[in-house]
Structures are given as C-alpha cells and as structure tokens.
Design a protein around this motif. Sequence first.
Motif, PDB file in Angstrom:
ATOM      1  N   GLN A  94     -55.333  76.370  50.591  1.00 57.91           N
ATOM      2  CA  GLN A  94     -54.071  76.919  49.588  1.00 57.91           C
ATOM      3  C   GLN A  94     -53.851  75.930  48.868  1.00 57.91           C
ATOM      4  O   GLN A  94     -53.583  74.288  48.867  1.00 57.91           O
ATOM      5  CB  GLN A  94     -52.857  76.733  50.490  1.00 57.91           C
ATOM      6  CG  GLN A  94     -51.612  77.505  49.466  1.00 57.91           C
ATOM      7  CD  GLN A  94     -50.694  77.770  50.383  1.00 57.91           C
ATOM      8  OE1 GLN A  94     -50.512  78.047  51.627  1.00 57.91           O
ATOM      9  NE2 GLN A  94     -49.563  78.269  50.057  1.00 57.91           N
ATOM     10  N   LEU A  95     -53.699  75.809  47.531  1.00 62.93           N
ATOM     11  CA  LEU A  95     -53.248  75.200  46.200  1.00 62.93           C
ATOM     12  C   LEU A  95     -51.895  75.726  45.826  1.00 62.93           C
ATOM     13  O   LEU A  95     -52.105  76.498  45.826  1.00 62.93           O
ATOM     14  CB  LEU A  95     -54.358  75.050  44.948  1.00 62.93           C
ATOM     15  CG  LEU A  95     -55.116  74.034  45.401  1.00 62.93           C
ATOM     16  CD1 LEU A  95     -55.994  74.551  43.892  1.00 62.93           C
ATOM     17  CD2 LEU A  95     -55.242  72.751  45.900  1.00 62.93           C
ATOM     18  N   ASP A  96     -50.904  74.665  45.952  1.00 64.46           N
ATOM     19  CA  ASP A  96     -48.932  75.027  45.095  1.00 64.46           C
ATOM     20  C   ASP A  96     -49.526  73.944  44.373  1.00 64.46           C
ATOM     21  O   ASP A  96     -49.283  72.466  44.322  1.00 64.46           O
ATOM     22  CB  ASP A  96     -48.079  74.474  46.240  1.00 64.46           C
ATOM     23  CG  ASP A  96     -46.857  74.961  45.663  1.00 64.46           C
ATOM     24  OD1 ASP A  96     -46.118  74.995  44.298  1.00 64.46           O
ATOM     25  OD2 ASP A  96     -46.557  76.074  46.499  1.00 64.46           O
ATOM     26  N   VAL A  97     -49.083  74.323  43.068  1.00 66.02           N
ATOM     27  CA  VAL A  97     -49.371  73.618  41.982  1.00 66.02           C
ATOM     28  C   VAL A  97     -48.345  73.766  41.033  1.00 66.02           C
ATOM     29  O   VAL A  97     -47.516  74.730  40.905  1.00 66.02           O
ATOM     30  CB  VAL A  97     -50.557  73.824  40.836  1.00 66.02           C
ATOM     31  CG1 VAL A  97     -51.036  73.164  39.894  1.00 66.02           C
ATOM     32  CG2 VAL A  97     -51.700  73.597  41.437  1.00 66.02           C
ATOM     33  N   LEU A  98     -47.285  72.702  40.428  1.00 65.51           N
ATOM     34  CA  LEU A  98     -46.799  72.669  39.715  1.00 65.51           C
ATOM     35  C   LEU A  98     -47.037  71.340  37.602  1.00 65.51           C
ATOM     36  O   LEU A  98     -47.319  70.241  38.664  1.00 65.51           O
ATOM     37  CB  LEU A  98     -45.486  72.181  39.858  1.00 65.51           C
ATOM     38  CG  LEU A  98     -44.187  71.977  39.049  1.00 65.51           C
ATOM     39  CD1 LEU A  98     -43.386  73.159  38.292  1.00 65.51           C
ATOM     40  CD2 LEU A  98     -42.594  71.052  39.665  1.00 65.51           C
ATOM     41  N   SER A  99     -47.601  71.848  37.193  1.00 64.28           N
ATOM     42  CA  SER A  99     -47.908  70.919  36.270  1.00 64.28           C
ATOM     43  C   SER A  99     -47.132  71.102  34.614  1.00 64.28           C
ATOM     44  O   SER A  99     -45.924  72.512  34.584  1.00 64.28           O
ATOM     45  CB  SER A  99     -49.393  72.564  35.397  1.00 64.28           C
ATOM     46  OG  SER A  99     -49.258  72.369  34.262  1.00 64.28           O
ATOM     47  N   ASN A 100     -46.725  69.922  34.479  1.00 64.26           N
ATOM     48  CA  ASN A 100     -45.850  69.958  33.021  1.00 64.26           C
ATOM     49  C   ASN A 100     -46.530  70.008  32.184  1.00 64.26           C
ATOM     50  O   ASN A 100     -47.345  69.298  31.662  1.00 64.26           O
ATOM     51  CB  ASN A 100     -45.505  68.257  33.771  1.00 64.26           C
ATOM     52  CG  ASN A 100     -43.841  68.114  32.224  1.00 64.26           C
ATOM     53  OD1 ASN A 100     -44.263  68.407  31.862  1.00 64.26           O
ATOM     54  ND2 ASN A 100     -43.433  66.763  32.783  1.00 64.26           N
ATOM     55  N   THR A 101     -46.485  71.025  31.267  1.00 62.94           N
ATOM     56  CA  THR A 101     -46.907  70.999  29.950  1.00 62.94           C
ATOM     57  C   THR A 101     -46.068  70.033  28.607  1.00 62.94           C
ATOM     58  O   THR A 101     -46.815  70.297  27.537  1.00 62.94           O
ATOM     59  CB  THR A 101     -47.234  72.861  29.363  1.00 62.94           C
ATOM     60  OG1 THR A 101     -48.012  73.005  28.403  1.00 62.94           O
ATOM     61  CG2 THR A 101     -45.312  73.093  29.296  1.00 62.94           C
ATOM     62  N   GLY A 102     -44.912  69.905  29.383  1.00 64.56           N
ATOM     63  CA  GLY A 102     -44.042  69.534  28.190  1.00 64.56           C
ATOM     64  C   GLY A 102     -42.744  70.020  27.652  1.00 64.56           C
ATOM     65  O   GLY A 102     -42.694  70.858  27.737  1.00 64.56           O
ATOM     66  N   ALA A 103     -43.126  69.732  26.055  1.00 62.00           N
ATOM     67  CA  ALA A 103     -41.747  70.576  25.330  1.00 62.00           C
ATOM     68  C   ALA A 103     -42.672  71.948  24.955  1.00 62.00           C
ATOM     69  O   ALA A 103     -41.898  72.585  24.171  1.00 62.00           O
ATOM     70  CB  ALA A 103     -41.380  70.041  24.142  1.00 62.00           C
ATOM     71  N   TYR A 104     -43.918  72.027  24.642  1.00 60.03           N
ATOM     72  CA  TYR A 104     -44.387  72.722  24.096  1.00 60.03           C
ATOM     73  C   TYR A 104     -45.712  73.623  25.278  1.00 60.03           C
ATOM     74  O   TYR A 104     -46.554  72.808  25.650  1.00 60.03           O
ATOM     75  CB  TYR A 104     -45.141  73.118  22.569  1.00 60.03           C
ATOM     76  CG  TYR A 104     -44.457  72.742  21.818  1.00 60.03           C
ATOM     77  CD1 TYR A 104     -43.343  73.634  21.627  1.00 60.03           C
ATOM     78  CD2 TYR A 104     -43.625  71.420  21.602  1.00 60.03           C
ATOM     79  CE1 TYR A 104     -42.037  73.563  20.405  1.00 60.03           C
ATOM     80  CE2 TYR A 104     -42.410  71.177  21.012  1.00 60.03           C
ATOM     81  CZ  TYR A 104     -41.535  72.245  19.839  1.00 60.03           C
ATOM     82  OH  TYR A 104     -39.969  72.417  19.232  1.00 60.03           O
ATOM     83  N   GLY A 105     -46.092  74.932  24.939  1.00 62.06           N
ATOM     84  CA  GLY A 105     -47.149  75.741  25.557  1.00 62.06           C
ATOM     85  C   GLY A 105     -48.921  75.384  25.645  1.00 62.06           C
ATOM     86  O   GLY A 105     -49.210  76.374  26.084  1.00 62.06           O
TER      87      GLY A 105
END
Length: 906
Positions: free
Chosen positions: A461-472
């Motif tokens: 199982q993976l739980d991921v939180l990715s920080n894309t910054g100000a634009y996607g």
Amino acid sequence: MTFEVNGKTFSNPPRPGQCLRTFLRELGHLGVKKGCDAGDCGACTVLLDGDPVHSCLIPAFRADGHAVTTIEGFAGVNGTHPLQRAFLDAQGFQCGFCTAGMILTCASLNQAQRQDLDAALKGNICRCTGYRVIQDALDGRINIEDATTGTAFGRSLPAPAGPLIVRGAAPYTFDTTIDGLRHIKLLRSPHAHARIIGIDKTDALRVAGVHAVLTHEDAPDGLFSTARHERDWMDPDDTRVLDTIVRFVGQKVAAVVADSEAAAEEACRRLKVDYEILPAVFDPAAAIADGAPLIHGDKTSMHRVANAARNIVAETHGEFGDVARGLAEAAVSYEGTFTTQRVQHAALETHGGLAWLDASGILNIRSSTQVPFLTRRALAGLFKLPPDKVRVFCERVGGGFGGKQEMLVEDILVLAALRTGRPVKLELTREEQFVATSTRHPMRVTVKAGADKDGRLTALQLDVLSNTGAYGNHAGPVLFHAVSESISVYNCPNKKVDAIACYTNTLPAGAFRGYGLPQTLIAVEAAIDELARQLGISPYEMRRRNMVKPGDPMLSPPGSEYHDVRYGSYGLDQCLDLVERAMAEEIPSPQLSTDWLIGNGIALTMIDTVPPAGHVADCSIRLCDDERFELTVGTAEFGNGTSTVHRQIAATALATSVDRIRLRQSDTAHGGHDTGAYGSAGIFVAGSATQAAAENLARELKALAGQMTGSDPGSWILEAGHAVCGQHRLPYAELARSARAAGQTLQASGTSAGTPRSVAFNVQGFRVAVNKGTGALKILKSVQAADAGRVANPMQCRGQVEGGVAQSLGAALYEELLIDDEGRVINPKFRDYHVPSFADVPRTEVHFADTSDSIGPMGAKSMSESPYNPVAAALGNAIADATGIRFTDVPFKPDRLFPELLKKFG
Ligand code: FES
C-alpha cells in the motif's frame, strides 16, 4: 587597450563593468558559454596567458595586454588538438555545453594535477556524463567504433555533432547573431501570495533604451499549463502569461523590453507594484487541511483542478484485493513514511530563447526546449495565431532532464515580439533558473507492506502526498507515474494506493528524469528489504520471489491508465543476476578505521518505455541529389543521443553507413509532428518512426530497381549502398539518377503512435561505508544493470546510465533547494546547491541484459531516465545494511545521519 584573442589583436574597448565572458561572445567567440555567471560551473572557461580562468569573473579590461585563448583558437584554424581528439574518441560529453570549458581546463593540467582530478576539475561542472568519460578522455581511452564499417545499429558510433562540440562550434540557443535584437528582463514577485493592485510604469519607461513594459494588461486572458503533453487534458489550465495574482516568490510580474539587458534590469528596478498581500501556505499537509488559504480558489473541474477548495490539483485512489486482510494475514509487515526533497535539474544551459517576425510574417521562436511542436501548438492557441504562422525550433539543447518539457519563456518571447515587432531575447540567469523554473516534486510517501513466511507479498500500500507548488504542471501525470511501476513491478494479491498532489505557495514542480518514480521507490524498495530482513531472506531472493515475470499482469491501482503495456522483452531476472554477481566480486578495500560501517544495498525498478495517453512521431527520409539520405525527425537532441541512434536505425534499414545520413531535426518548419523528447521516447517512439520511414524507403528503392531491370522487386535486397539481385548490383547513386530522370522523388515517411508500450528494467547495487562518528558516507562500489533491449549504441547507453547515477547521487546525498518560511529559495546558486563534481562521483560498473524487444525499434528500449530511478532507494538500503538504522528523509546528508548514529553508537 589591446587584447589578443586566439592570436588576433583587438582594440575594441569593453563596456564599463563588462566581464570577459560577454566581451568574448560579442567578439564572436560563441564557444564561451554562460552557465552561471558566478564562477561556479566552468562553462565559460578560457585560457589567460595559458592559465584557465572563469571568464565570467574576470573584468574584461583585465585582459589588456594579455593573451586570451578560447576553444575556437585552441587548436589553430580548422585544427584538432590531441585533447579534442581524445574527447571525441572517449565521447567525453553528452549535451556538450560544458565541453569547451572542460577541454581548456584539462589542457592546462600538469602531470601532478592529472593525478588529482578531484581537485583539478572542481571548477568545471558536467551535469550529463557522470565524469567517467572525461577521465577516459584524459586516460586516452577509445570508447567509439569506426563509423564507416559494418552494420550501424548496435555499435558504439560517435555522436555526429562531436567534432563541432569539441571545437565550441555546435550552435546552442544563443549562439547566433540577430540584428536589432532587444532584450527582455523580468520583474519577479517578492511575495509568496499577493494580488497585484497596480503597476506604475512611469519611471521604468524613462530609462534610456526601454521600449516596452508588459504586464497582465498586455497578456492574453487564456489559461494554460506550462507543462507540455500530447493531450492537454493531462494538466490543469491554471497559468496566465502574466497574472493579476502571484502565487510564489519568483513568479513573473512584468517584462521589460530594452536595447540592452542593463537597461531592462534598471527599468525592472524602477517598476512600482502595489500588492495586496494574501495569506500563503508552504507545507503540503497544511495546504490540504481545512481552512488553508486557497491558492487556486477560482478554479474548478473545468480547469482540470480536482478539488480547488482543498488545494488538491490531482488525486488517485484505488484498491484491488483487500490490503487490510493482506496485512492481517502477513507473517511479517513493515510500515514507514519517507520524505523527498525539492531538486533542480540544473541543466547547464538555462531556459531562454529568441523570437522574431520574418519577412513572410512567420513568427520564429528559437528556444531551449524539449518540445518544439507542443510549444508551437500552445503558442498558436494562446495568441490566436494560425499554427502555420508560428515556427518553433531548437538548435542543440544544453541539457534538459525534463525541465524543458515546459513552456516557461516562449510565451513572454512571443508577447514581446508581437508587441514591439522587433527581434527579442530572453535568457534566464542561473538564479532565475533556481527560483522560477520547475523542480522535482517533493513527496511524503507512506508504505505498508506484508509478506507470508515464504517471503511472498500479501499486501502493498502507498499513501502519497506530492507538493506541486504554485502551479499544477505535471502534477497529475507525475503522481500517477509515481504509484504505477513502483508497485506494479511486484506481484501481490492486495494493493492499494491513495495519492494526492496539492498546491502550495512555493515554486512549481514539474517533469524531472524518472517522473515521480525515484520518490516512491525509496519507500517501496525499503519495505521489500525490511520484510526480507525480518524473514532472513536475502534482498535478491526476496525480489526474485515477488517481481513480475513475463505473463504476469502488471497492475497497480487504479489500473485503467496503464493499458497497452506489454512485455516486449524481459530482462529483470538477468539484471538482478548481473548485479548480484558483480556485488559479490571482491574489490580492493580502502584502509578504513573501525569507525566505518560497511553495508550493501540494491533496488530494482521497472519503467514503461513510453508515457501513457499518446506520444506521436512522424519522420520522413529521402534520397537526395548528392546521393545522401536526408532524415527529418521532430525530436530534439539535448545530450540524450537520439541523433546518433536515429542515424544508426536509418543507416541499418537502408544498408548504408551513418555518414550517408544527414539529419534535420526539432523544427516545426520541417513538418512531421513529434510530441517531444521526454519520457525516453526519443528512441522508442521517434526511433520506431525512423525505422518505419527508412524501411518504406528501402521498399521504394527495391521497387525502382525492379522497374529499371524488369525484375520482381521482391527479389531485391539492399546491401552496402546497393540494390542487389542476382548479377545485378545497382548503386544508390544510379537509383537516384534514374528517379531524377523520371521526375520522381525517392522519399518515404513513417509514423509511430507510441503504442503498445513495453517495459524496461534497472537494478542498482551499492556498497557503502558510513562513519558512525560523523555521518560521512563513502561509496565503495556502484553497479547498475540495465535492460535496454537490443542496445542501439552501447557507449552512449552506458553514458546515460553513468550520467543518471551521478545525477541521482546528487539528489540522494546532498542536493536540496531550501525554502524559508516566507517561501523564498535561499540557495539559488551552484555554490550553495552542490551539484556533484568530479570528486563526488564514483565509477559505476554498467552491465546490460541480453534481450531484444519485440515492440521497440530494432529490438531497442528506452534507457535515458530510468537509470536515475533506483539510485536513492539502493543507497538507502545500503545505509540501513551498514548501520542498522532505516533513514527515511532524503537527502541522506551527514547532518541527517549523525544524530541517529550518535543515539545508536554513542
Ligand atoms: Fe557536460 Fe552536458 S555534457 S553538461
């Protein structure tokens, strides 16, 4: 004042304050490159009275009365210095942007310095090669094969641009002169989140030489994504060329167009911007919490933003089987949370370009891009121009690594060119590159895994939180990729993914070599090792018991995006065997005190050979009047080696030598669409299109030969530049003459839609020593095995592996863009960021699996980004093996390792 440059005397005085680098370039010595303008990278190295200097640090007037040698004068007119020859023989370059400076520094070394290259080359950065081929050049090693004999495909043939690169004559983006050029400088936001109330241009417009100040009032209203993909739906429409809201420190606010960079900079300083400061959020967990400031609160699903009310730009959730049950039934289990940091591509050539309207009304954009065709499409849409009135092209690109799969400067270039009607130039500084272009997505990854007593996985199982910054830009595709091959390479009846990419008020993340996989692999491969350790099974055996084999489904939740992936070939088992054997070999051990703890670690990775959801290439090839073949491809060359391999494919299909193949590339004016040079598609997709075009032309040649002799075209073969049938042996020259006489063009085209996709594999092994008293780390052994299918060019492919390992080692061990609590990048310089230098990179032993792919061109698979992927994961496993401590925060810097080591060892 008089200056002697390459033996020629100049008396032009430099401008007050001008550095030697810009002075030399203005005199036409374009081999002198700009990489940083801070004396850190060495791309601008010249010899001053025979000594290497960073010309960006030398005031030009200091050259008065001295002899300057640039790469152009190094060997005399049209000559080749033995060191240039050595760089050609060893192919001591990839993109080549560092090469002129590197050669000049190497040329100045005495015998003692040559024995200590770690110190001697510390002032010259190469981001592509991993430095071993530079050592090879100095050692006189010959890595290339003769280009004129034998079948081209599968041989270590040299890059066609090599002779130009070592002479400093290969044209990069700014290596040209355009009359009446005007310069653009950008005013950037000092605030992380603010609304622009007004911009007073009055003072700025008073600066002599300023022609225009462009703001949001001048920019088109349309929203777009700087990310470039074949399908626009892959990214959110959340960006304006110049916006009324700024969402990160460094976002562009206004553009000044002036006669000189100095005037444009002065005008930027004089712009008065009235901001209304808005609340900002920098931490991704805080950004998705209730009540967080909304960064794109005005966006909806129409803009392809998943949940603007929670700052979530993209998410994916899925499960098959029952992970909770799989964990409950497991004999052993592991759970860990890992964090990865913000890493910059640091290509030596910064983003930038030139734009001008030509006499026929075509808007030309020459830029440092991996995606000319998709950039043209975006610009035409944004500025409402007919596509055939916009031409985007690139010359040689000085490194990309995914960072130039973005449209970050071309929009401003077009706005300025259209507004002023004059040719314009925008070249980002190194600092701008660090604060305002894209980075790797920092991620927090939690892995849960279980296995039965025999070591078979029961849950993953993976739980991921990715920080894309100000634009996607790239937020969704990177996220999906991160949770796909990282777990689909393992068989497991119960898998689950919950993954979110969120906005924060930090500089935007984007595409970067590996595209999300390096971040999640650190967690997955750690879990596999931890389960193996608990069960007393070797890391190799644990992987053998669980990794996919031909015929196994390659599934990862949610699954639907990953259709059309097949085992065109399979070499993962070989890669694992190769690394295990190599790691078992004894190596001379350095003398290390008992403070050093020794450990081994491995990691494996699978990668789809083409990005999903469309990657297209159209190529054409014709037999020219000079009896050479002209091959036209759309994909760009930035050191990835495709221009070498495309010629090898065409030459092989046409039974000729690569010197008979002339290449035109990466120019929308030449027609033939190409999605772009990313996702390692240059060989797999554009290479397949090249093969199809060349094979179609081969059929035409045989048909003409049959027609000329009244025989069956099917009985003809092509052989060594001839069409051959029984006693008939027609040279291509004769076929060309016959076609000409009949008014016929011998030309064919070929297309690849990039589907179906195959899979490629990499396994990395490290032996490390960790000092338990300081946290210092030494790499004692580095081995990587790659399954690249039938290797098109072993020398080049080895270079991609060596370069990928080197770049990834930087990210694993020390590279990190640091952001303060107001959202400012605080280390926007090579000096403070620490890109690996010669001394930092060990030689990596490279092995190839013996496979041939049934889908890829002539059996080949992609292999330019995937070597990066397993490096940090293998290093984490080696450190854990050495110390007994599982470190979970990357980079594994000594100051991160030390506190835990102190706790354990005192
Ligand atoms: Fe050295 Fe690209 S070849 S930076």
